[in-house]
Design an enzyme around this catalytic site. Sequence first.
Site, PDB file in Angstrom:
ATOM      1  N   ASP A 441       0.830  -1.211   0.000  1.00  0.00           N
ATOM      2  CA  ASP A 441       0.000   0.000   0.000  1.00  0.00           C
ATOM      3  C   ASP A 441       0.865   1.261   0.000  1.00  0.00           C
ATOM      4  O   ASP A 441       2.076   1.209   0.244  1.00  0.00           O
ATOM      5  CB  ASP A 441      -0.930  -0.025   1.217  1.00  0.00           C
ATOM      6  N   ASP A 499     -10.284   1.979  -3.918  1.00  0.00           N
ATOM      7  CA  ASP A 499     -10.671   1.622  -2.556  1.00  0.00           C
ATOM      8  C   ASP A 499     -12.171   1.418  -2.405  1.00  0.00           C
ATOM      9  O   ASP A 499     -12.619   0.959  -1.349  1.00  0.00           O
ATOM     10  CB  ASP A 499     -10.209   2.703  -1.567  1.00  0.00           C
TER      11      ASP A 499
END
Length: 699
Positions: A441, A499
């Site tokens: 990430d 997301d």
Amino acid sequence: MIHHLRAAGTSLVLDASGSGTPVIVHWGADLGELSPADLAALAAVSVPPVGPSSLDVPLRLSLLPALAEGWSGRPALGGFRTGTGTLDPALVLVAVHEDGDNTLVIELADAETSVTVSTELELTAQGVLRLRHTLTNTGEGTLELAGLDAILPVPDRAAELLDFTGLWSHERRPQRSTLGQGVWSRESRHGRPGHDDSYLTVAGTPGFGFRRGEVWAVHLAYSGDKLVWAERSTLGYAALGAGELLAPGELSLAEGASYTSPWTVAVYSDAGLDGLSARLHPWIRSWSTITGPRPVLLNTWEAVYFDHDLPTLSRLVDAAAKVGVERFVLDDGWFSGRTDDQRALGDWFVDAAKWPEGLHPLIERVHAAGLDFGLWVEPEMVNPDSDLARAHPDWLLGSASAPTWRGQRVLDLANPDAFAWLLERLSALLTEYPIAYLKWDHNRDLLGGSVHRQTAALYRLIDAVRAAQPGLEIESCASGGGRIDLGILERVDRVWTSDTNDPLERQQIQRYTSVLVPPEYLGGHLGAATAHTTGRTSALGFRLATALFGSAGIEWDLTQASAVELDQIAAWIAIYKEHRALLHSGNVVHADGSDPAIELHGVVAADGSAAVFAQVALAAPRTALPAPIRFPGLDPARRYRVRPLLVGPVPRTVQTVPPAWQAADAGELVLTGAVLAEVGLSAPLLTPEQAALFTLDAV
């Protein structure tokens, strides 16, 4: 000499017959076989007249257009040498080398400014054009480089622009404009491409779509700051350009030092945006790191967030195994002191309080259930409230007084000590535990420090991790879709497309992200009924149909799903496994519909033998009876059996009687590809946020 590169319906003609920088005479549709005499004639007729109040020689747009050549548009090369002023070389052609099929290396030099430039230009077998420059400082003293960009000509009929913008959880929003005189410029200063990334800049004939029109597109294969633009000059030329966006003073070249620009990837199509994908996807697959079928994964983030314990996660493992999941990914919250997103980031040791025996008991449970194990990390970031930041404040990038972002600072990967420490920590985890997959990430913009050095160090770090751990798969996530580019794609096996798991948002995000990136890379998850990011509640069938087209996964606490829902999820996973070889190798196609509320997309096998399509209702239709479903990309001469493909509950409709073809013979029929593409089938009356799937098999 004049060079003609040809591949996959594309031609590029380079005129290197003069003493200066070569000129691209043509980049576009295939010109067929041309003799040396033909090429000489083509180059001759491309030389323009000399106009009034202008240079006394014909102005031609070269590979590296500069002010010294009379080009008053955006230059390809900029910088200065201390004590001598602005860098504006008058480059002289030294040599052109043919470096294999359809590959040229062009050597240029300027003795007065003491620089050489080597340009690599390749037209791949799939029709993808790649271009990059290497500049070397051959003089005394330091050369401050401001930019070294690729500029490609496009014809005057390429008068309409398409590029993209967006924001967190709403990436890849298309925007169109007319290419008038002047520059349309997109600059990224995020330290990553960003959620508003221009992504793919397309110039085309007015009204181009997915299946129609000529288009020319460029993408910078780079994960840092960048500059992409389109320009139409009053001088008469139009061009697309791309390059790394360098901050003032960021790149200093000592005597003998060189800089190589990122690859600019450029594609021409005479069949709209799908024609770009038809070239880009096979090319990407030719060098892809992916070696096997994309496993169905379950990621724990939206299931448990930071609440990690073995009993809870074991129940989730059992539920995942029951429905056919193949990979279990433990997300944020596993490392020392990590109870929320404001602390402990950077302390990459397993939390002894949550996991007194380490992650071994969980991984053993995962393996016993027949799944492999993946782990979330965010190596580039650090919380100020962490042991790492307290011990090494000098390892943090940017000003100490700068505000944090999501409670985070950036770890300076260009610092050798920070790099070595991070590589050791990742290697230790990957050595101690059988980790098959890292979700990597990147949750903030850099906003300080040298993006150039940070990006180069990131590439070195991923390369080093992969070299030490053969077979390890990595997913690139950057707050979702904030770092999806062909530079990072060379190093990863999956990207987290966004997301958001809201299927309505995902339909558009996946639609446009897949123009460049093949679907097997695009992580798409089945989320809970009410989306974490939007609060919108969606039907299970719509969520399942949306997540089918890509690298499928689940981000939902399956222990909260009903028995009926679990059965439907298991059936969906079985369908995904049955069709993923087609979905991840075929041609991605989209219909150009008349109603933006109704979309049709699909994947057609490369040999035309089969296809899977989705008719998607995004909103209420404009008419009571929508236009027929027309299936693009099929072999017009073959006959196809069309069948409904049910994933989850039956799609909701508002029709008293279904279309006649669906009411008869269990909704099956056989028609030619030509009929299915040109005439189509009467469309069922789907309610908004519903999707109907179809398989087509050649008979």
